[in-house]
Design an enzyme around this catalytic site. Sequence first.
Site, PDB file in Angstrom:
ATOM      1  N   CYS A 156     -29.783  26.173  14.293  1.00 46.18           N
ATOM      2  CA  CYS A 156     -28.710  25.938  13.306  1.00 46.18           C
ATOM      3  C   CYS A 156     -28.340  24.456  13.222  1.00 46.18           C
ATOM      4  CB  CYS A 156     -27.482  26.765  13.685  1.00 46.18           C
ATOM      5  SG  CYS A 156     -26.042  26.381  12.685  1.00 46.18           S
ATOM      6  N   LYS A 216     -24.523  40.173  15.440  1.00 51.53           N
ATOM      7  CA  LYS A 216     -23.587  39.434  16.310  1.00 51.53           C
ATOM      8  C   LYS A 216     -22.932  40.324  17.370  1.00 51.53           C
ATOM      9  CE  LYS A 216     -22.488  36.358  12.457  1.00 51.53           C
ATOM     10  NZ  LYS A 216     -22.746  37.024  11.200  1.00 51.53           N
ATOM     11  N   SER A 276     -17.995  22.856  12.516  1.00 49.73           N
ATOM     12  CA  SER A 276     -18.714  21.742  13.144  1.00 49.73           C
ATOM     13  C   SER A 276     -17.985  20.391  13.117  1.00 49.73           C
ATOM     14  CB  SER A 276     -20.147  21.624  12.604  1.00 49.73           C
ATOM     15  OG  SER A 276     -20.166  21.334  11.239  1.00 49.73           O
TER      16      SER A 276
END
Length: 239
Positions: free
Chosen positions: A30, A57, A84
Amino acid sequence: MSTERSFAKGSAAPGPVPKGHIRLYSMRFCPFAQRARLVLNAKGIKHEIINVNLTDKPEWFLEKNPLGLVPVLETPAGEVITESPITCDYLDEVYPEKKLLPSSPFGKAQQKMMLEDFSKVIPYFYKIPMGKKKGEDTSGLEAELNMKLSKLDEDLVNKKTKFFGGDSITMIDYMMWPWFERLECFELKHCLDRTPELKKWTAQMLEDMAVKATMHRQDSMKAFHASYVAGKPDYDYGL
């Protein structure tokens, strides 16, 4: 320290975050999670990585971040930080060694404005390869991407610096890097032929220790990308 293989639904939750460490919930391929890995490595922060299967998940992961996205930071005190840019800003603030963001409020604002601009470029790196796979004409999208990359090139020309924040790597370089690392697997590397300064920037970024520490081999990246485009992402590819 990394679990490597990804935790999926039904897996047991990891124990407490080790003392003196911070934990990063990530996915090996990712680019958003790579931002946090770059900052952790650049600043020499002791950390543990837990990889997550983003298709299937684990329930305990969704309790930490109901959006189910990575990166997610968790402190030994059980504090959870998501998104992020926010995780990276947090790391820079909490671990003052080797600051990556400028100290002046204006310098910080400039980097945040650049990041805001760059966030509008990111979708092209996905739309173009996806469009090509479907047999669509992506020449218009590619022309738009070339225009945006030319503006980044112009920025480096005007600043007369090696990197976007000066002559050494700062936060903005790490925030942008993961997508340039993937240009080859997106089949967009030729876009740099028109942007000589940006091309130089990518060559200089490849010399950085944090970049080297977080990189995947191009063949692994291409294999993961192919599985992602096919709708069956292989998060544990190559393990």
